[in-house]
Write an enzyme that holds these catalytic residues in place. Structure first.
Site, mmCIF file in Angstrom:
data_model
loop_
_atom_site.group_PDB
_atom_site.id
_atom_site.type_symbol
_atom_site.label_atom_id
_atom_site.label_comp_id
_atom_site.label_asym_id
_atom_site.label_seq_id
_atom_site.Cartn_x
_atom_site.Cartn_y
_atom_site.Cartn_z
ATOM 1 N N LYS A 139 0.847 -1.196 0.000
ATOM 2 C CA LYS A 139 0.000 0.000 0.000
ATOM 3 C C LYS A 139 0.882 1.246 0.000
ATOM 4 C CE LYS A 139 -3.942 -1.774 2.664
ATOM 5 N NZ LYS A 139 -4.974 -1.584 1.626
ATOM 6 N N ASP A 193 -7.726 -3.328 10.570
ATOM 7 C CA ASP A 193 -8.173 -4.307 9.583
ATOM 8 C C ASP A 193 -8.609 -5.636 10.228
ATOM 9 O OD1 ASP A 193 -8.818 -4.609 6.934
ATOM 10 O OD2 ASP A 193 -6.871 -5.438 6.350
ATOM 11 N N GLU A 198 -6.353 -9.449 0.509
ATOM 12 C CA GLU A 198 -6.035 -10.586 1.371
ATOM 13 C C GLU A 198 -7.216 -11.024 2.240
ATOM 14 O OE1 GLU A 198 -5.600 -7.528 2.177
ATOM 15 O OE2 GLU A 198 -6.361 -7.519 4.230
ATOM 16 N N ARG A 250 -10.364 -11.447 1.668
ATOM 17 C CA ARG A 250 -11.251 -12.449 1.062
ATOM 18 C C ARG A 250 -10.605 -13.830 1.074
ATOM 19 N NH1 ARG A 250 -11.473 -8.922 -4.315
ATOM 20 N NH2 ARG A 250 -11.144 -7.333 -2.701
HETATM 21 N N1 BES Z 1 -8.207 -3.742 4.318
HETATM 22 C C1 BES Z 1 -8.361 -3.277 2.997
HETATM 23 C C2 BES Z 1 -9.666 -2.494 2.777
HETATM 24 C C3 BES Z 1 -9.790 -1.193 3.521
HETATM 25 C C4 BES Z 1 -9.482 -0.004 2.879
HETATM 26 C C5 BES Z 1 -10.266 -1.149 4.800
HETATM 27 C C6 BES Z 1 -9.619 1.190 3.545
HETATM 28 C C7 BES Z 1 -10.421 0.047 5.463
HETATM 29 C C8 BES Z 1 -10.091 1.220 4.833
HETATM 30 C C9 BES Z 1 -8.356 -4.469 2.031
HETATM 31 O O1 BES Z 1 -7.576 -5.544 2.413
HETATM 32 C C10 BES Z 1 -7.810 -3.975 0.741
HETATM 33 O O2 BES Z 1 -6.661 -3.622 0.709
HETATM 34 N N2 BES Z 1 -8.639 -3.962 -0.304
HETATM 35 C C11 BES Z 1 -8.231 -3.519 -1.572
HETATM 36 C C12 BES Z 1 -8.697 -4.515 -2.587
HETATM 37 C C13 BES Z 1 -8.101 -4.297 -3.957
HETATM 38 C C14 BES Z 1 -6.634 -4.609 -3.944
HETATM 39 C C15 BES Z 1 -8.826 -5.220 -4.932
HETATM 40 C C16 BES Z 1 -8.867 -2.151 -1.822
HETATM 41 O O3 BES Z 1 -9.997 -1.945 -1.406
HETATM 42 O O4 BES Z 1 -8.183 -1.290 -2.360
HETATM 43 ZN ZN ZN Z 2 -7.269 -5.779 4.435
HETATM 44 MN MN MN Z 3 -5.584 -5.343 1.781
#
Ligand code: BES
Ligand code: ZN
Ligand code: MN
Length: 487
Positions: free
Chosen positions: A263, A274, A335, A337
């Site tokens: 990220k 998370d 991750e 899912r």
């Molecule tokens: N934990 C994150 C989602 C999230 C984002 C939670 C912001 C709280 C605040 C999740 O694991 C994630 O990184 N999702 C990605 C999925 C993408 C790579 C398909 C996302 O939402 O960007």
């Molecule tokens: Zn996550």
């Molecule tokens: Mn993630």
């Protein structure tokens, strides 16, 4: 030591109002004559209440809002909080009154002169709002003073007070878990805390890496393999009734760096939250156990940490899930899912549940869709979703139904494996839900709650100061009451 969570009840008594040296909370309608207890307080203050009621600021209050008079003459109190309350209040008005009380709470005791007002909503909101997270301060602020509640019939109010306190304590625990930093709350310390909940009568099992390996949970293990913290699955069972259980499954990513699909740095510190789905699952199980709910419920959480490392999984890897489906890892940041896929399958294989509900801070896309007001609700069963939306509305938590459709499913078909873990940017929260549905047996009623937007808020929410909200504990407890309790 008095438990600040357990409000003390006392009978209506003007003398007690005169002598109380903390804050006194009174209620008044606009045009109706003062109730006897507020009238008694008005007499003690030489008519200060009546003057406040006739003032312009009082005229502007919404039902449940109040104004404060400091050091009122005639009383020992440090403050008198006068709340505008119509004589036939609805639940939302009572909740707002609770929030006004909780927001004004200090280190001293508050004497709430509720008399004949319904207690549940108001007391619960007051307890929920009086929350602070001081665990990481070198010089923590002192805790909140207790609530003393003056009611017409203390005997009949006792059970209500205990329920409100049990629920509020569970929500506060969920918030503490979500607020806790990832170096403090690791997969190991979280599992230890869950283990200690056996004292409440829950049956707890912690599955470690060798056991998860034996079960074939390669999707979950792949997420955690770059971390020094061992991956775990915790199972909490509350056998409060016979019959097939409700299974509640929570995403517990202790910290989500994104893994090799790292990220961006800005805001990454928020990813300590998370594990919000797991925290709500644990809070719900605590609430059910403390109120001895006549329901059969099992809570399962997958606890992992998503780190970049020489051992971490790579984009392009293909892993075999416990179900047997092969998953192509397009993005190691998708991750949650993968963790849920295995825990959902395990929950169904082991418990043959009457329904499955999962909670996860799953996608940023749900924040784009619904912001921080409402969680996304995905379900393969309309009745389950409807019951949940009603339960959430009953307790004042925001929730909104989102679609599932085979048309979205196309987006996660994999060229080389069975399914891939991302479907690109369009409809990101829906393709994530479609991925989860691959691990749900067609006959299992199932609901997925994407809580990424509601678990942690930047400004204060209805129930909570800014930070972790504990969203979902109340709504799920209410759903269990409405749909899963026996007798
Ligand atoms: N934990 C994150 C989602 C999230 C984002 C939670 C912001 C709280 C605040 C999740 O694991 C994630 O990184 N999702 C990605 C999925 C993408 C790579 C398909 C996302 O939402 O960007
Ligand atoms: Zn996550
Ligand atoms: Mn993630």
């Amino acid at each position: 030591m008095t438990d600040p969570f357990m409000p003390e009840l006392c009978a209506t008594d003007p003398d007690r109002i005169a002598k109380h040296d903390g804050r006194v909370v009174l209620f008044a309608d606009r045009d109706a004559p003062l109730a006897a207890i507020s009238k008694a307080a008005d007499d003690l203050t030489g008519g200060a209440l009546a003057r406040a009621m006739a003032s312009a600021p009082f005229a502007k209050l919404k039902p449940g809002e109040g104004l404060s008079l400091a050091f009122p003459a005639g009383l020992a109190a440090e403050a008198l909080q006068l709340i505008y309350m119509p004589s036939e209040p609805d639940a939302a008005m009572l909740r707002r009154a609770g929030l006004s009380i909780g927001k004004a709470q200090s280190t001293s005791a508050a004497l709430i002169c509720a008399d004949r007002l319904p207690l549940d909503e108001m007391l619960r909101s007051a307890l929920l709002r009086a929350y602070q997270y001081e665990a990481q301060k070198s010089d923590p602020k002192p805790g909140f003073g207790p609530y003393q509640v003056m009611v017409a019939t203390p005997e009949t109010a006792q059970a209500h007070v205990q329920e409100a306190a049990a629920l509020a304590r569970a929500v506060h625990m969920t918030r503490d878990l979500v607020n806790a930093p990832a170096n403090v709350l690791t997969t190991t310390t979280f599992a230890e805390q869950i283990q200690s909940m056996e004292a409440l009568g829950l049956k707890v099992e912690i599955l470690d890496e060798p056991e998860l390996e034996k079960l074939g949970m390669r999707a979950l293990l792949a997420v955690g393999q770059g971390s020094d913290s061992p991956s775990k699955v915790a199972v909490m069972h509350w056998p409060g009734a016979e019959g097939a259980p409700l299974a509640v499954v929570g995403k517990g990513v202790m910290f989500d760096t994104g893994g090799i699909s790292l990220k961006p740095g800005a805001g990454m510190e928020e990813m300590t939250m998370d594990m919000g789905g797991a925290a709500v699952t644990v809070g719900l199980m605590q609430a059910l156990a403390t109120r001895k709910a006549p329901a059969n419920v099992v809570g399962l959480v997958g606890l992992v940490e998503n780190m970049p490392d020489a051992r971490a999984q790579r984009p392009g890897d293909v892993v075999k899930s416990m179900k047997g489906d092969m998953i192509e890892v397009i993005n190691t940041d998708a991750e949650g899912r993968m963790v849920l896929a295995d825990v959902l399958w395990y929950a169904q294989e082991r418990f043959n549940p009457a329904a499955v509900i999962d909670l996860a801070t799953l996608t940023g896309a749900i924040i784009i869709a619904l912001g921080h007001e409402k969680a996304g609700v995905f379900a393969n069963d309309d009745a389950l979703a409807d019951d949940f939306l009603k339960a959430a509305a009953d307790v004042g938590e925001g929730a909104w139904r989102m679609p599932l459709d085979p048309g979205y499913h196309k987006l996660i078909k994999s060229r080389i494996a069975d399914i891939k873990n991302t479907g690109g940017r369009p409809a990101g929260s829906i393709t994530a839900a479609e991925f989860l549905q691959c691990f749900i047996k067609p006959e299992t009623p199932w609901m997925h709650l994407d809580i990424a937007g509601v678990a942690l808020t930047k400004s204060e929410s209805a129930h909570a100061p800014k930070g972790a909200s504990g969203w979902g504990v109340l709504a799920l407890d209410q759903l269990v009451r409405a749909r899963f309790e026996k007798g």
